[in-house]
Design an enzyme around this catalytic site. Structure first.
Site, PDB file in Angstrom:
ATOM      1  N   LYS A  12       4.671   4.908   8.462  1.00 31.14           N
ATOM      2  CA  LYS A  12       3.384   5.544   8.161  1.00 31.14           C
ATOM      3  C   LYS A  12       3.018   6.582   9.218  1.00 31.14           C
ATOM      4  O   LYS A  12       2.619   7.698   8.891  1.00 31.14           O
ATOM      5  CB  LYS A  12       2.277   4.478   8.201  1.00 31.14           C
ATOM      6  CG  LYS A  12       2.017   3.755   6.949  1.00 31.14           C
ATOM      7  CD  LYS A  12       0.742   2.950   7.174  1.00 31.14           C
ATOM      8  CE  LYS A  12       0.480   1.984   6.067  1.00 31.14           C
ATOM      9  NZ  LYS A  12      -0.749   1.212   6.330  1.00 31.14           N
ATOM     10  N   ASP A  67      -5.051   1.916   4.322  1.00 31.90           N
ATOM     11  CA  ASP A  67      -4.523   0.722   3.685  1.00 31.90           C
ATOM     12  C   ASP A  67      -3.897   1.191   2.382  1.00 31.90           C
ATOM     13  O   ASP A  67      -4.472   2.013   1.661  1.00 31.90           O
ATOM     14  CB  ASP A  67      -5.606  -0.314   3.420  1.00 31.90           C
ATOM     15  CG  ASP A  67      -4.978  -1.682   3.174  1.00 31.90           C
ATOM     16  OD1 ASP A  67      -4.235  -2.166   4.048  1.00 31.90           O
ATOM     17  OD2 ASP A  67      -5.195  -2.264   2.095  1.00 31.90           O
ATOM     18  N   GLY A 147       9.345   0.433   3.238  1.00 30.56           N
ATOM     19  CA  GLY A 147       8.747  -0.391   2.187  1.00 30.56           C
ATOM     20  C   GLY A 147       9.523  -0.313   0.875  1.00 30.56           C
ATOM     21  O   GLY A 147      10.735  -0.535   0.821  1.00 30.56           O
ATOM     22  N   TYR A 148       8.818   0.030  -0.192  1.00 27.67           N
ATOM     23  CA  TYR A 148       9.393   0.031  -1.536  1.00 27.67           C
ATOM     24  C   TYR A 148      10.053   1.362  -1.899  1.00 27.67           C
ATOM     25  O   TYR A 148      10.475   1.561  -3.040  1.00 27.67           O
ATOM     26  CB  TYR A 148       8.292  -0.293  -2.562  1.00 27.67           C
ATOM     27  CG  TYR A 148       7.636  -1.630  -2.313  1.00 27.67           C
ATOM     28  CD1 TYR A 148       8.166  -2.802  -2.854  1.00 27.67           C
ATOM     29  CD2 TYR A 148       6.500  -1.744  -1.509  1.00 27.67           C
ATOM     30  CE1 TYR A 148       7.575  -4.038  -2.616  1.00 27.67           C
ATOM     31  CE2 TYR A 148       5.906  -2.976  -1.257  1.00 27.67           C
ATOM     32  CZ  TYR A 148       6.452  -4.113  -1.809  1.00 27.67           C
ATOM     33  OH  TYR A 148       5.869  -5.338  -1.561  1.00 27.67           O
ATOM     34  N   ASP A 149      10.144   2.289  -0.951  1.00 26.74           N
ATOM     35  CA  ASP A 149      10.644   3.635  -1.261  1.00 26.74           C
ATOM     36  C   ASP A 149      12.020   3.665  -1.944  1.00 26.74           C
ATOM     37  O   ASP A 149      12.238   4.483  -2.840  1.00 26.74           O
ATOM     38  CB  ASP A 149      10.667   4.511   0.003  1.00 26.74           C
ATOM     39  CG  ASP A 149       9.277   5.002   0.366  1.00 26.74           C
ATOM     40  OD1 ASP A 149       8.384   4.935  -0.509  1.00 26.74           O
ATOM     41  OD2 ASP A 149       9.078   5.450   1.508  1.00 26.74           O
ATOM     42  N   ARG A 175      -0.224   8.873   0.382  1.00 24.46           N
ATOM     43  CA  ARG A 175      -0.738   9.000   1.748  1.00 24.46           C
ATOM     44  C   ARG A 175      -0.981  10.468   2.096  1.00 24.46           C
ATOM     45  O   ARG A 175      -1.987  10.817   2.702  1.00 24.46           O
ATOM     46  CB  ARG A 175       0.239   8.356   2.740  1.00 24.46           C
ATOM     47  CG  ARG A 175      -0.267   8.310   4.172  1.00 24.46           C
ATOM     48  CD  ARG A 175       0.558   7.389   5.031  1.00 24.46           C
ATOM     49  NE  ARG A 175       0.606   6.047   4.484  1.00 24.46           N
ATOM     50  CZ  ARG A 175       1.623   5.574   3.754  1.00 24.46           C
ATOM     51  NH1 ARG A 175       2.702   6.290   3.550  1.00 24.46           N
ATOM     52  NH2 ARG A 175       1.564   4.364   3.252  1.00 24.46           N
TER      53      ARG A 175
HETATM   54  P1  IMP Z   1      -0.676  -1.935   4.927  1.00 26.57           P
HETATM   55  O1  IMP Z   1      -0.066  -1.668   6.253  1.00 26.57           O
HETATM   56  O2  IMP Z   1      -1.474  -3.181   4.827  1.00 26.57           O
HETATM   57  O3  IMP Z   1      -1.417  -0.727   4.400  1.00 26.57           O
HETATM   58  O4  IMP Z   1       0.545  -2.211   3.929  1.00 26.57           O
HETATM   59  C1  IMP Z   1       1.180  -1.193   3.314  1.00 26.57           C
HETATM   60  C2  IMP Z   1       2.394  -1.763   2.597  1.00 26.57           C
HETATM   61  O5  IMP Z   1       2.453  -1.152   1.307  1.00 26.57           O
HETATM   62  C3  IMP Z   1       3.682  -1.376   3.310  1.00 26.57           C
HETATM   63  O6  IMP Z   1       4.099  -2.373   4.193  1.00 26.57           O
HETATM   64  C4  IMP Z   1       4.639  -1.196   2.149  1.00 26.57           C
HETATM   65  O7  IMP Z   1       5.132  -2.444   1.747  1.00 26.57           O
HETATM   66  C5  IMP Z   1       3.728  -0.667   1.041  1.00 26.57           C
HETATM   67  N1  IMP Z   1       3.655   0.807   1.089  1.00 26.57           N
HETATM   68  C6  IMP Z   1       2.543   1.561   1.305  1.00 26.57           C
HETATM   69  N2  IMP Z   1       2.854   2.872   1.307  1.00 26.57           N
HETATM   70  C7  IMP Z   1       4.163   2.938   1.112  1.00 26.57           C
HETATM   71  C8  IMP Z   1       5.072   4.042   1.062  1.00 26.57           C
HETATM   72  O8  IMP Z   1       4.717   5.223   1.219  1.00 26.57           O
HETATM   73  N3  IMP Z   1       6.348   3.709   0.852  1.00 26.57           N
HETATM   74  C9  IMP Z   1       6.784   2.440   0.684  1.00 26.57           C
HETATM   75  N4  IMP Z   1       5.992   1.384   0.758  1.00 26.57           N
HETATM   76  C10 IMP Z   1       4.679   1.629   0.966  1.00 26.57           C
END
Ligand code: IMP
Length: 191
Positions: A12, A67, A147-149, A175
């Protein structure tokens, strides 16, 4: 202007840093914040506020938190706010596999990423959001992003965010859209 980004997620922070110019961006490490901030709420807005307000109280600087998560139509919007620990662990690989497993029985692969930013600037609270529509592959493709990318293909493209260059993701991602809205807002304020 100094601005703290309330996240420890390297993926992020990398994306956000590429979008925020002309601002002295500080990480949680820079301000010496090491605690885990609970994110117990059912909406992205409430969780973003929980993170931003905790950091604002800690350092007194202007701060923003994002978030975000993946919302899959056939799974009723899951993993949503539980995206970071959908498998029961904070493990990107296991979370991604959990989505693939649960989706096996469905033809509808549509999904979207959503991001909500909470900015606390000079004591006032502002929100900015962004959505990126797409679909979920049957197996991983590429290992870029986070993540899920590797299983998420944005609408209008044939490759996953795990394969597309970061520069492309930063044009169209949830984002990027939310960060751009915040940057436009800050640019007007700073003038
Ligand atoms: P947060 O840190 O609580 O906002 O959790 C965000 C989670 O959502 C990440 O750990 C990923 O699993 C997923 N996520 C959010 N944005 C992305 C992205 O841009 N790519 C892939 N996964 C994402």
């Amino acid at each position: 202007m100094q601005l703290v980004v309330a996240s420890n997620n390297k993926g992020k922070i990398l994306e956000i840093a590429a979008l925020v110019a002309g601002v002295d961006l500080l990480s949680l490490k820079d301000i010496g914040f090491t605690d885990e901030i609970p994110e117990p709420y059912n909406t992205f807005e409430e969780n973003a506020y929980a993170k931003a307000s905790a950091i604002s109280a800690f350092c007194g600087l202007n701060v923003f938190a994002d978030d975000s998560g993946l919302c899959v139509t056939a799974l009723g919007g899951a993993p949503g706010v539980d995206s970071a620990h959908f498998s029961g662990e904070r493990n990107d690989e296991k979370n991604l596999q959990e989505v693939l497993d649960r989706l096996k029985q469905y033809d509808d692969r549509s999904a979207f990423y959503k991001a909500v930013i909470c900015l606390i600037c000079e004591g006032a609270v502002y929100y900015f959001d962004g959505v990126c529509e797409g679909s979920i592959l049957y197996e991983k493709s590429g290992d870029g992003g986070f993540g899920y990318d590797p299983v998420f293909v944005p609408d209008g493209y044939t490759q996953s965010f795990g394969t597309l260059p970061l520069a492309v993701k930063n044009q169209i991602s949830h984002r990027a859209k939310a960060v751009r809205k915040m940057v436009e807002f800050l640019a007007l304020r700073i003038k």
